[in-house]
Design an enzyme around this catalytic site. Structure first.
Site, mmCIF file in Angstrom:
data_model
loop_
_atom_site.group_PDB
_atom_site.id
_atom_site.type_symbol
_atom_site.label_atom_id
_atom_site.label_comp_id
_atom_site.label_asym_id
_atom_site.label_seq_id
_atom_site.Cartn_x
_atom_site.Cartn_y
_atom_site.Cartn_z
ATOM 1 N N TYR A 1 0.846 -1.200 0.000
ATOM 2 C CA TYR A 1 0.000 0.000 0.000
ATOM 3 C C TYR A 1 0.882 1.251 0.000
ATOM 4 C CZ TYR A 1 -3.256 3.643 1.386
ATOM 5 O OH TYR A 1 -3.981 4.803 1.438
ATOM 6 N N LYS B 1 1.193 4.174 -3.074
ATOM 7 C CA LYS B 1 0.963 5.612 -2.897
ATOM 8 C C LYS B 1 2.201 6.417 -3.325
ATOM 9 C CE LYS B 1 -3.068 5.143 -2.132
ATOM 10 N NZ LYS B 1 -4.120 5.836 -2.854
#
Length: 336
Positions: free
Chosen positions: A208, A212
């Site tokens: 994750y 990003k």
């Protein structure tokens, strides 16, 4: 654990932002505008859509996987803002970011709108285990590949609307301050996206954060490319909402789920307060183009992003991603 890979200064900056920073209530009007926002059936996206409705948007498109949840969100927005279906059109469109075909069909439909002024790409996933989607690791497929597939497919419509209605269209992609915690071990691989999808590791605490980071790197290349075009100007930016009450970490496993639960009790912004950052980015001016925003203001991304190694990796990530997108939709980079 990679999830807690905290760079120097991160913790003090994080606590200052979460505990001692008041975010302004959005006040810039969106009168007459059409706003498309993904992931707006719950959480930050829903609250941002509510702000857009309050700020006089004429049409809001909610893009989400579940039509029933989207329709419930629509009812909630109309009820809370006291607007009626006569003066605010809210449409719920199905889109599944795990399917490139679904994203393409969604964007084709958006191309038929009378106008499109603002796109907020808020949908994303954070899953703890490895899974392949469209031949790529699921977090990377959804948060990066589908996100920029959608962005580039919607650019022509945004430009067309900007010209026709003499407005500056906005394209906002929701990132996260989690990018600062990415270890991003794949950065030295010959083929970065391939390495991200062939780790074979069952647990993936860093995916994750890395997804990003990849969003921010891509925007730092894409924004200047959009600016050098002779076509209509678009403001493209990205942001972190901070640590908020949202459904994002619903798949978190022990011990992260416990840490997140306790952290939310003490530190988290309310969903509504967090959503202010999305609306601030969607109404920000030229100074935000190609930039990262935090606490509703332009802020520098991580030191690594701004480093020589970051700049070199950024070019590689962008080049690889554009090649992947061309493979999905030949000619798409011509939209830039």
């Amino acid at each position: 654990m990679a999830m807690f890979n905290l760079p120097a200064g991160f913790l003090s900056s994080f606590l200052k932002s979460q505990l001692f920073t008041t975010l302004p209530v959005p006040s810039t009007p969106f009168t007459g505008q059409t706003i498309l926002i993904t992931g707006a059936n719950v959480g930050l996206g829903l609250e941002a859509a509510r702000h857009f409705a309050r700020l006089d948007a004429k049409k809001i498109i909610i893009g989400c996987r579940s039509l029933s949840k989207g329709l419930a969100a629509k009812a909630s927005i109309l009820a809370s803002t006291k607007r009626t279906e006569e003066d605010l059109v809210i449409e719920v469109w199905e889109v599944d970011l795990t399917s490139f075909e679904s994203v393409t069909a969604f964007c084709k439909r958006a191309g038929e709108l009378e106008r499109l002024d603002v796109v907020v790409e808020n949908a994303g996933i954070a899953v703890p285990t490895f899974e392949l989607v469209e031949g790529y690791e699921s977090t990377v497929a959804v948060n990066v590949i589908s996100t920029f597939l959608m962005a580039l497919l919607l650019v022509p419509k945004l430009r067309e609307s900007g010209t026709k209605y003499d407005v500056v269209p906005r394209l906002t992609i929701v990132a996260s301050d989690a990018h600062e915690q990415a270890t991003f071990k794949e950065q030295n691989a010959k083929h970065i996206f391939e390495a991200l999808s062939t780790g074979g590791q069952k647990e993936q605490p860093d995916k994750y954060n890395t997804s990003k980071l990849l969003e921010i790197l891509t925007i730092r290349c894409l924004a200047p490319a959009l600016s050098t075009s002779t076509k209509r100007k678009i403001i493209l930016n990205t942001l972190t909402p901070g640590f908020c009450h949202s459904a994002l970490m619903r798949h978190a496993r022990f011990p992260l789920n416990i840490a997140a639960y306790i952290g939310k009790l003490i530190l988290a912004r309310s969903t509504e307060v967090g959503s202010r950052t999305l609306v601030a980015a969607a109404s920000a001016g030229e100074e935000s183009h190609g930039c990262y925003m935090a606490d509703c203001k332009v802020r520098q991304p991580s030191a690594w992003v701004r480093s020589e190694k970051g700049a070199e990796t950024q070019k590689r990530v962008y080049g690889e991603l554009m090649e992947i997108l061309e493979g999905i939709q030949p000619g798409i980079t011509g939209n830039i």
